[in-house]
Motif scaffolding. Structure first.
Motif, PDB file in Angstrom:
ATOM      1  N   HIS A  27      -1.401  -1.065  -8.255  1.00  0.00           N
ATOM      2  CA  HIS A  27      -2.245  -1.495  -6.956  1.00  0.00           C
ATOM      3  C   HIS A  27      -1.088  -1.374  -6.070  1.00  0.00           C
ATOM      4  CE1 HIS A  27      -4.035  -3.600  -3.705  1.00  0.00           C
ATOM      5  NE2 HIS A  27      -5.213  -2.973  -4.176  1.00  0.00           N
ATOM      6  N   PHE A  28      -1.473  -0.654  -4.897  1.00  0.00           N
ATOM      7  CA  PHE A  28      -0.334  -0.558  -3.996  1.00  0.00           C
ATOM      8  C   PHE A  28      -0.792  -1.131  -2.866  1.00  0.00           C
ATOM      9  CE2 PHE A  28       2.559   2.902  -5.952  1.00  0.00           C
ATOM     10  CZ  PHE A  28       1.634   3.394  -6.962  1.00  0.00           C
ATOM     11  N   THR A  29       0.466  -1.687  -2.190  1.00  0.00           N
ATOM     12  CA  THR A  29       0.247  -2.405  -0.805  1.00  0.00           C
ATOM     13  C   THR A  29       1.153  -1.893   0.142  1.00  0.00           C
ATOM     14  OG1 THR A  29      -0.304  -4.305  -2.183  1.00  0.00           O
ATOM     15  CG2 THR A  29      -0.319  -4.696   0.136  1.00  0.00           C
ATOM     16  N   LEU A  40       6.232   0.153   0.961  1.00  0.00           N
ATOM     17  CA  LEU A  40       5.105  -0.138  -0.033  1.00  0.00           C
ATOM     18  C   LEU A  40       5.713  -0.935  -1.269  1.00  0.00           C
ATOM     19  CD1 LEU A  40       4.993   1.799  -2.643  1.00  0.00           C
ATOM     20  CD2 LEU A  40       3.961   2.886  -1.040  1.00  0.00           C
ATOM     21  N   THR A  41       4.702  -1.876  -1.606  1.00  0.00           N
ATOM     22  CA  THR A  41       5.022  -2.175  -3.125  1.00  0.00           C
ATOM     23  C   THR A  41       3.858  -2.192  -3.871  1.00  0.00           C
ATOM     24  OG1 THR A  41       3.916  -4.717  -2.358  1.00  0.00           O
ATOM     25  CG2 THR A  41       6.513  -4.299  -1.990  1.00  0.00           C
ATOM     26  N   TRP A  42       3.965  -2.654  -5.047  1.00  0.00           N
ATOM     27  CA  TRP A  42       2.758  -2.311  -6.059  1.00  0.00           C
ATOM     28  C   TRP A  42       2.856  -3.616  -7.033  1.00  0.00           C
ATOM     29  CZ3 TRP A  42       4.349  -1.561 -11.081  1.00  0.00           C
ATOM     30  CH2 TRP A  42       5.856  -0.881 -11.175  1.00  0.00           C
ATOM     31  N   LEU A  63      -1.177   5.610   5.023  1.00  0.00           N
ATOM     32  CA  LEU A  63      -2.722   5.482   5.487  1.00  0.00           C
ATOM     33  C   LEU A  63      -3.780   5.369   4.716  1.00  0.00           C
ATOM     34  CD1 LEU A  63      -2.359   7.711   8.625  1.00  0.00           C
ATOM     35  CD2 LEU A  63      -2.662   5.163   8.666  1.00  0.00           C
ATOM     36  N   SER A  64      -3.800   6.053   3.632  1.00  0.00           N
ATOM     37  CA  SER A  64      -4.753   6.239   2.586  1.00  0.00           C
ATOM     38  C   SER A  64      -4.679   4.753   1.648  1.00  0.00           C
ATOM     39  CB  SER A  64      -4.246   7.351   1.581  1.00  0.00           C
ATOM     40  OG  SER A  64      -4.458   8.736   2.243  1.00  0.00           O
ATOM     41  N   ILE A  65      -3.450   4.386   1.652  1.00  0.00           N
ATOM     42  CA  ILE A  65      -3.377   3.174   0.879  1.00  0.00           C
ATOM     43  C   ILE A  65      -4.188   1.959   1.459  1.00  0.00           C
ATOM     44  CG2 ILE A  65      -1.564   1.103   0.128  1.00  0.00           C
ATOM     45  CD1 ILE A  65       0.184   3.369  -0.593  1.00  0.00           C
ATOM     46  N   ASP A 103      -8.631  -2.727  -1.228  1.00  0.00           N
ATOM     47  CA  ASP A 103      -8.524  -3.362  -2.738  1.00  0.00           C
ATOM     48  C   ASP A 103      -8.684  -2.318  -3.720  1.00  0.00           C
ATOM     49  OD1 ASP A 103     -10.798  -6.098  -1.971  1.00  0.00           O
ATOM     50  OD2 ASP A 103      -8.599  -5.721  -1.814  1.00  0.00           O
ATOM     51  N   GLN A 104      -9.155  -0.970  -3.431  1.00  0.00           N
ATOM     52  CA  GLN A 104      -8.816   0.049  -4.389  1.00  0.00           C
ATOM     53  C   GLN A 104      -7.825   1.016  -4.350  1.00  0.00           C
ATOM     54  OE1 GLN A 104     -11.440   0.270  -6.930  1.00  0.00           O
ATOM     55  NE2 GLN A 104     -11.908  -1.815  -6.162  1.00  0.00           N
ATOM     56  N   ALA A 105      -6.753   0.386  -3.781  1.00  0.00           N
ATOM     57  CA  ALA A 105      -5.614   1.510  -3.459  1.00  0.00           C
ATOM     58  C   ALA A 105      -4.831   1.517  -4.876  1.00  0.00           C
ATOM     59  CB  ALA A 105      -4.855   1.134  -2.616  1.00  0.00           C
TER      60      ALA A 105
END
Lengths: 899, 110
Positions: free
Chosen positions: B78-80, B60-62, B16-18, B23-25
């Motif tokens: 950067h995480f998504t 997730l990926t990064w 959830l934080s990600i 964009d700033q994750a």
């Protein structure tokens, strides 16, 4: 802008995952580091904590194979998983490999762990003893700059005497080498409470600046300030932590409370920290009441001084000696023949002989560790040769020699660490036992023997070194042979000569070191046995002893002291079960005064011509109480214990033989001291049998050298403030202890009877050093014997196992069982004999500095040497015989067929 | 088809934080979001290993972003959250809502 500590970053680089994953984590940490630095928050410790946390977590995950990320999930832009984590990954692999190898051969591994555990345990224990006794030292800032000034007098045979108060004042005024000087002396203090009986404590009487010179601050209240000493000063006392807790239940309102010391009222102004007992083992501190009217040559104190910056001990000694020379010139009557001694505070109270013995012990125990390491090396060598084929195959498949050595070494490291843990546990037990043995022994307050961080770090280091030493040569040798040679060798089963020579030299070393250690312990044990079984010339059975001190403040006149002692004796005699009661300044077997004396009618050219003998002040029942025969004349009569009898003396047989061989000693008159001594001439009325004088110093060390020439003087002539009482009882002496205490208390409620115990216990305590060090060296010797025997057995057994094929060939060619037996025995006994030869030489050399530890035993006592050689030879022979007999049972057909 | 497992509480919070940071994750920012919004401070070791675990579950990926003159030159990640990750979050939310039905009084702040 500060940057993160490089070492922490290096640790992270090696432990974080490889590739971009690890780098981005490093980057995040750096980002947070910079943010904190900008906000002026502390960063260094914070970063280190993070580094250790992350490194530990990732390392653990790797070991448990819970990376959760395999190679395929590495970032597409990454260079693969191995860069950055390579070294740590291989290290973990090696450790896992080592663990697997160990579990594969459990018996051999257990033997290695036990061996290392024993060696490391003994070494760590001894190190803890040496560190706690000698190296750590008192918790005093710059303690090496703290000096004690004493005097000695070769003519009077006085070694470390105190300095007269007026001389101390002159020193204070004239010296420039010390920041300041202070003085102290010891006294026993009777501390009484309203409802509690008085107890005797060790008190230190000081000048007001002494406590502050130690640099140790009280935990409650304060120490003394300048001006709080001298005849007009208030009566103030500082308590030790032990007294505050034990006597006053840690009362937080203790400050300002009044206590009675020796019948006088004192106010408590401070409590010192736990463990502080300056200067030796003291319980409370009061200031002295000496003033300028003290006589020159009168009240004395030990002088304490802190060297000024840049001043050496030597320079200070020279200055003090020069001041002393001036005093000697000005006051020849009191100061003649006295010299000064300046020595470090620690050396003053921790005799160098004990330090030397402890260092010797550390050397001995390193010998045990050496044997243990050699044993483990042999075990690993044996295992390494069994895996020659495996090593050859791996080498053929491309493993570098370095890699193989590292893997083999990792086994010994894991073994070592396990052995180290066992060793630490053994050392801990040893320390507990050691402290229990010393619980009643008076020792400097700073001696604190425990397994602390330093001891644990030492243990770890020693374990690592032992493991590496034990593992390196086997690993290198096992990995260094040619592949083809090993494979050929394996198939033919020829003798493993390439490892045999190194293995043999290890065994020879083991036997030599253990022989030397056994010799040292054998000599000590003989001394202890001699001490415990010798006829001391008196009976210590069924005698209760105790001590008390009659203070001049409470008993100013000699008659007062005499009266209470007479009454004390009378009431004790009336108790049921009491057969005899005596008072003495020294109990037999526990030391004596040293007195010069002169015989009436004899002239002495110089002061040093006066003979020096032992002396003791006694009462009439002394010889009856200790069952010492009077061989000529008579003992003192009880009426002669009173104060106005003719001065009488009794001498020992050896004194009579030496100084009165040409005439009848009875009736001769002697005087204590020299021609100017104030003592009266005393008529000799009896000759007593010799007793073992002993020593009350150094745990009895050197007491075998003390002569039995002794003068006994009646209390009437030379009264003593401090006295020992001895009571011969019909039954068990300790049963009388409560009554004895109660009788004295009934006479004076402020007068405690202390150190109450049986005479046998008192003698054992006085000679504690022999018992303690004797036991320790015996343990070393037995451990060494055990390890060397196991080592010898292991090597011979392994060699026989490797040479089965050869045995088979020999037997097939006609050799009989006896021939095989002889072949194996010859090899083993060669190593044994060579080792013992070297060991005897080593033992003789190492026993020389042990002189003081040997009670009435020569360092080259042939009986001990022969006994040890016989013991070791027999044990070694059995260790060789068992595998040798096994060799004779080899079936030639089976051996020839085997591969 | 029912999912084989539900997300752990912390795992949900991380995802959830990600999503919240968009964009700033980046790593540091996600941790800060957790601390500020959820009052949840967690050791860095637990945080990064949770990210690894979510990645191994394909939630997730990064991607990396190079930086200059900052972070010692080390790149940022950067995480998504993946589609699978969003589905898992949805399931967890739905399960939470169903279980919380009718408990407003109990869960209301006093």
């Amino acid at each position: 802008m500060p940057t993160p500590p490089r070492l922490a970053d290096a640790l992270l680089s090696r432990t974080l995952p490889g590739g971009l994953r690890g780098r981005t984590i490093l980057g995040d940490l750096r980002q947070e580091f910079d943010d904190r630095a900008r906000a002026d928050k502390p960063v260094w410790v914070w970063y280190w904590v993070l580094a250790l946390e992350l490194s530990g977590r990732y390392t653990l995950r790797r070991i448990l194979r819970r990376d959760g990320v395999s190679a395929r999930t590495a970032s597409p832009r990454g260079r693969g998983n191995n860069s950055g984590g390579d070294g740590m990954g291989q290290f973990i692999t090696d450790l896992r490999y080592g663990l697997r190898m160990i579990l594969r051969t459990p018996l051999l591994s257990a033997a290695a762990i036990l061996t290392i555990g024993l060696g490391v345990g003994l070494t760590s224990h001894t190190f803890s003893v040496v560190y706690g006794s000698v190296i750590r030292g008192p918790d005093i800032p710059a303690v090496d700059r703290l000096m004690v000034i004493n005097r000695n007098n070769p003519v009077r045979n006085s070694i470390l005497s105190s300095v007269p108060y007026l001389d101390f004042l002159d020193l204070q005024a004239q010296q420039t080498s010390f920041e300041e000087l202070g003085g102290f002396y010891f006294t026993s203090v009777n501390l009484a409470g309203e409802e509690t009986p008085p107890e005797s404590y060790a008190g230190a009487v000081l000048s007001a600046n002494v406590l502050s010179m130690t640099g140790v601050r009280p935990i409650l209240g304060r120490g003394f300030v300048p001006g709080e000493d001298g005849p007009d000063a208030d009566r103030l006392v500082v308590l030790s932590h032990g007294v505050w807790h034990g006597r006053f239940a840690g009362d937080p309102e203790i400050l300002g409370r009044g206590v009675r010391l020796d019948g006088e009222s004192y106010a408590v102004i401070g409590v010192m920290p736990e463990g502080f007992g300056f200067p030796f083992s003291h319980d409370l501190w009061i200031t002295h009441r000496l003033g300028l009217n003290a006589a020159r040559g009168g009240s004395t104190l030990d002088v304490l001084g802190r060297l000024r910056e840049g001043v050496t001990v030597r320079a200070a000694s020279e200055e003090v000696a020069a001041i002393n020379d001036r005093l000697r010139e000005r006051f020849p009557e009191t100061n003649a023949d006295w010299n000064t001694v300046v020595m470090p505070f620690v050396d003053r109270f921790m005799p160098s002989v004990i330090t030397n013995i402890l260092v010797l012990m550390l050397g001995a125990v390193f010998g045990v560790l050496l044997i243990a390491s050699a044993n483990v090396a042999n075990l690993l060598l044996a295992r390494a040769t069994l895996r020659g084929r495996e090593v050859a195959v791996r080498t053929a498949m491309g493993a570098s020699r370095r890699r193989i050595v590292r893997q083999l070494l990792s086994e010994s490291v894991v073994l070592g660490l396990m052995g180290g843990v066992l060793g630490l546990a053994l050392a801990w037990v040893g320390v507990v036992v050691f402290n229990a043995a010393l619980v009643d022994i008076e020792r400097p307050y700073w001696i604190d023997i425990r397994i602390d961080a330093v001891a644990m770090a030492f243990t770890f280091l020693v374990t690592l070194v032992a493991a590496v030493v034990a593992g390196t040569v086997p690993a290198v040798k096992a990995s260094g042979t040619g592949v083809a040679a090993i494979l050929k060798d394996e198939s033919r089963g020829s003798s493993s000569l390439r490892l045999g020579r190194f293995s043999s030299s290890l065994v020879v070393t083991e036997v030599a070191v253990s022989c030397a250690l056994l010799i040292m312990s054998g000599l000590m044990v003989k001394g202890v046995v001699t001490l415990r079984t010798m006829d001391m010339g008196f009976s210590a059975e069924n005698v209760l002893v105790g001590s008390f001190v009659l203070k001049r403040s409470d008993y100013p006149e000699a008659a007062d002291r005499g009266n209470i002692m007479v009454e004390f004796e009378r009431q004790l005699r009336a108790e049921s079960g009491v057969q005899a009661v005596t008072f003495a300044s020294y109990l037999p077997g526990m030391g004596a005064d040293r007195w010069a004396f002169g015989t009436e009618g004899q002239t002495y050219a110089t002061r040093s011509d006066y003979p020096q003998v032992n002396g003791s002040v006694i009462t009439s029942a002394f010889f009856e109480t200790f069952e010492i025969p009077i061989i000529r004349g008579r003992a003192f009569d009880s009426t002669e214990d009173a104060w106005d009898g003719e001065p009488l003396a009794i001498v020992s047989r050896s004194l009579a033989d030496r100084f009165f061989s040409d005439r009848d000693v009875l009736g001769e008159r002697i005087k204590l001291g020299r021609d100017d001594s104030p003592f009266p001439y005393m008529r000799i009325v009896g000759v007593a049998a010799d007793v073992h004088t002993g020593s009350d110093d150094l745990g009895g060390l050197g007491s075998d050298e003390v002569s039995s020439e002794q003068i006994y003087v009646n209390q009437a002539v030379l009264d003593r403030i401090g006295s020992r009482v001895a009571i011969r009882t019909a039954g068990a002496p300790v049963a009388l202890a409560p009554r004895a205490r109660a009788v004295l208390q009934g006479l004076d409620p402020n007068l405690p009877l202390f150190e109450v115990m049986s005479m046998e216990t008192a003698l054992a305590q006085a000679n504690w050093a022999f018992g303690l060090f004797g036991s320790l060296f015996t343990i070393f010797g037995i451990a060494a014997l055990f390890l060397a025997t196991v080592g010898l057995y292991g090597v011979i057994a392994f060699s026989v196992g490797r040479r089965r094929r050869e045995m088979g060939v020999r037997m097939a060619l006609g050799a009989r069982a006896n021939d095989i037996l002889g072949l194996v025995l010859r090899g083993g006994t060669r190593q044994l004999l060579l080792g013992m030869l070297l060991g005897v030489g080593l033992g003789a050399a190492l026993s020389q500095p042990m002189g003081m530890l040997l009670f009435d035993v020569e360092a080259t006592d042939p009986i001990i040497y022969l006994a040890i050689v016989a013991t070791l030879g027999l044990t070694g022979l059995v260790a060789t015989l068992v595998p040798a007999l096994r060799a004779t049972r080899v079936d030639p057909n089976a051996a020839l067929r085997s591969d | 088809m029912a999912p084989k497992s539900f997300l752990g509480e912390f795992e949900q919070m991380v995802l959830l934080s990600i999503l919240q940071k968009g964009d700033q994750a980046y790593g540091v920012e996600i941790r800060r979001e957790l601390a500020e919004s959820a009052g949840r401070t967690v050791t860095r070791g637990a945080f990064y290993t949770t990210l690894d675990r979510l990645e191994s579950k394909d939630l997730l990926t990064w991607t990396t972003k190079s930086v200059k003159g900052w972070r010692g030159g080390h790149p940022q990640r950067h995480f998504t959250v993946t589609r699978k990750g969003i589905e898992q979050l949805r399931r967890s939310r739905d399960a939470f809502e169903r279980l919380s039905r009718g408990l407003d009084d109990v869960l209301a702040e006093t």
